[in-house]
Design a protein around this motif. Sequence first.
Motif, PDB file in Angstrom:
ATOM      1  N   TYR A  35      18.939 -12.161  24.129  1.00 14.25           N
ATOM      2  CA  TYR A  35      20.315 -12.352  23.652  1.00 14.25           C
ATOM      3  C   TYR A  35      21.286 -11.405  24.364  1.00 14.25           C
ATOM      4  O   TYR A  35      22.349 -11.837  24.832  1.00 14.25           O
ATOM      5  CB  TYR A  35      20.360 -12.133  22.140  1.00 14.25           C
ATOM      6  CG  TYR A  35      21.746 -12.155  21.553  1.00 14.25           C
ATOM      7  CD1 TYR A  35      22.463 -13.343  21.469  1.00 14.25           C
ATOM      8  CD2 TYR A  35      22.348 -10.979  21.098  1.00 14.25           C
ATOM      9  CE1 TYR A  35      23.743 -13.368  20.935  1.00 14.25           C
ATOM     10  CE2 TYR A  35      23.630 -11.003  20.564  1.00 14.25           C
ATOM     11  CZ  TYR A  35      24.319 -12.192  20.485  1.00 14.25           C
ATOM     12  OH  TYR A  35      25.581 -12.209  19.959  1.00 14.25           O
ATOM     13  N   THR A  38      21.712 -12.429  27.991  1.00 14.44           N
ATOM     14  CA  THR A  38      22.517 -13.649  28.079  1.00 14.44           C
ATOM     15  C   THR A  38      23.997 -13.351  27.920  1.00 14.44           C
ATOM     16  O   THR A  38      24.832 -13.803  28.721  1.00 14.44           O
ATOM     17  CB  THR A  38      22.073 -14.659  26.999  1.00 14.44           C
ATOM     18  OG1 THR A  38      20.691 -14.975  27.179  1.00 14.44           O
ATOM     19  CG2 THR A  38      22.897 -15.935  27.083  1.00 14.44           C
ATOM     20  N   ASN A  42      26.568 -13.533  31.241  1.00 12.60           N
ATOM     21  CA  ASN A  42      27.649 -14.527  31.256  1.00 12.60           C
ATOM     22  C   ASN A  42      29.020 -13.876  31.131  1.00 12.60           C
ATOM     23  O   ASN A  42      29.989 -14.363  31.718  1.00 12.60           O
ATOM     24  CB  ASN A  42      27.432 -15.540  30.124  1.00 12.60           C
ATOM     25  CG  ASN A  42      26.319 -16.527  30.426  1.00 12.60           C
ATOM     26  OD1 ASN A  42      26.472 -17.416  31.253  1.00 12.60           O
ATOM     27  ND2 ASN A  42      25.190 -16.359  29.763  1.00 12.60           N
ATOM     28  N   ASP A  70      27.680 -21.018  27.398  1.00 16.05           N
ATOM     29  CA  ASP A  70      26.379 -20.353  27.240  1.00 16.05           C
ATOM     30  C   ASP A  70      26.452 -19.246  26.191  1.00 16.05           C
ATOM     31  O   ASP A  70      25.548 -19.090  25.370  1.00 16.05           O
ATOM     32  CB  ASP A  70      25.913 -19.770  28.576  1.00 16.05           C
ATOM     33  CG  ASP A  70      25.454 -20.843  29.548  1.00 16.05           C
ATOM     34  OD1 ASP A  70      25.122 -21.944  29.093  1.00 16.05           O
ATOM     35  OD2 ASP A  70      25.434 -20.581  30.763  1.00 16.05           O
ATOM     36  N   SER A  74      24.490 -19.373  22.476  1.00 14.29           N
ATOM     37  CA  SER A  74      23.581 -18.270  22.144  1.00 14.29           C
ATOM     38  C   SER A  74      24.017 -17.591  20.848  1.00 14.29           C
ATOM     39  O   SER A  74      23.181 -17.245  20.010  1.00 14.29           O
ATOM     40  CB  SER A  74      23.541 -17.253  23.289  1.00 14.29           C
ATOM     41  OG  SER A  74      23.023 -17.833  24.466  1.00 14.29           O
ATOM     42  N   GLN A 283      20.482 -20.555  29.332  1.00 10.23           N
ATOM     43  CA  GLN A 283      21.677 -19.743  29.139  1.00 10.23           C
ATOM     44  C   GLN A 283      21.493 -18.326  29.674  1.00 10.23           C
ATOM     45  O   GLN A 283      22.459 -17.698  30.114  1.00 10.23           O
ATOM     46  CB  GLN A 283      22.039 -19.684  27.650  1.00 10.23           C
ATOM     47  CG  GLN A 283      22.605 -20.970  27.078  1.00 10.23           C
ATOM     48  CD  GLN A 283      21.581 -22.068  26.938  1.00 10.23           C
ATOM     49  OE1 GLN A 283      20.386 -21.816  26.809  1.00 10.23           O
ATOM     50  NE2 GLN A 283      22.033 -23.308  26.973  1.00 10.23           N
ATOM     51  N   MET A 284      20.261 -17.838  29.634  1.00  9.31           N
ATOM     52  CA  MET A 284      19.982 -16.510  30.164  1.00  9.31           C
ATOM     53  C   MET A 284      19.884 -16.520  31.689  1.00  9.31           C
ATOM     54  O   MET A 284      20.333 -15.575  32.363  1.00  9.31           O
ATOM     55  CB  MET A 284      18.672 -15.971  29.569  1.00  9.31           C
ATOM     56  CG  MET A 284      18.300 -14.579  30.063  1.00  9.31           C
ATOM     57  SD  MET A 284      16.696 -14.009  29.474  1.00  9.31           S
ATOM     58  CE  MET A 284      15.589 -15.128  30.329  1.00  9.31           C
TER      59      MET A 284
END
Length: 306
Positions: A35, A38, A42, A70, A74, A283-284
Motif C-alpha cells: 500500500y 503504491t 503513484n 491507482d 488502493s 497499481q503498485m
Amino acid sequence: MKPINQTTASGFLLLGLTDGPGLQPLVFSLFLVIYLVTILGNLLIILAVSSDSHLHTPMYFFLSNLSFADICISNTTIPKMLVNMQIQDRNISYTGCFSQSCFVLIFGGLENCLLAVMAYDRYVAICHPLRYTVIMKPRLCILQVLLSLLVTTVNALLHTLMALRLSFCTELQIPHFFCELTQVIKLTCSDTFINTLLIYSVTSLFAGIPLSGIIFSYTQIISSVLRIPSVGGRYKAFSTCGSHLSVVTLFYATAFGVYMSSAVTDSSIKNVVASVMYIVIPQMLNPFIYSLKSREIQGALRHLIY
C-alpha cells in the motif's frame, strides 16, 4: 436461509485472506508495504508530471490521471483490510460495503478507459505526427478523461443500485478482503438473474469496447512502424509505446485471470488470490514500469527528489 431486513442487519463479514493467526502479521506487513509503495510511487508520478513543464503533454496528462486512479482504488480496498486485521474486527456495514463496491467499479473502469485513451494518443502521435498537436488539444484530453469518469460512474451506480434492491440471507460472510460485487450478490436470497445478466453483459461491453480500441490502435501503430525504412527509426517510434503496452498487458492479463478463476473454479482462495493480482499488483507496478522505461519520467523524478 431466511431473508433479513437490510436496514436492521449489522452488515457483512469480510473473511479476508487467511484465518491463520500466525499468518496475520505477515499478511498485514506485506499489504502495508504494498500500500505504501503504491501510494508513494503513484504520487511521485503525479508530482513529477505536474512539476516538469516538459511533461505537460497529453501522454503524461493521461499518465497522471492513471496514477490518480491507482491511488483511489488502493485507498478503497487496502486500508479497510489493514484496519480489520489490526483491530481483529472483520465487520463492514451495508453502506460501507456497497460504497466500496461502487468505488472499485468506478476506478477500475476508469483505468480501463484511460488505457484505451492512452492507446489512441499513441496512435495519433505515431500515425499522424504532423497533426498531433491539432488533434490532441488540451480541451479534448480533459473531455476524454471526464467522459471516461462519467461512463464508469454511471456503470458503477447501475450495478450498485440494482444490488441494493436484493434481500440478503442470514449468512453474510464474504470470502474476500473487500466487497466484490459478484461475491456480495451470491449471498442474496432474491432472484439474481437480472443482476447476473447485467454484470456479464455490461462488463463484456464495457471491457470489449476499450480493448477493441486498444487493439485497433496498436494494429495501426505496428503497420505504420513497419513502413519506416530504418531500424533505428522503427525502434524509436515503437519505444514510445513500450511502457503503455506493458501496463495494458499487465492490466488485461490479471483481469482475464480473475474472470477465468471465477468461471472455472469455486475455490474462494483462488478467487481471492486472482483478485489480489488484479486489484493490488498492477497499481503498485505501474509507476515502476513507466519510471524504468521513460527517460523523461526518470529525469523529472531526479529533479523532484534531488
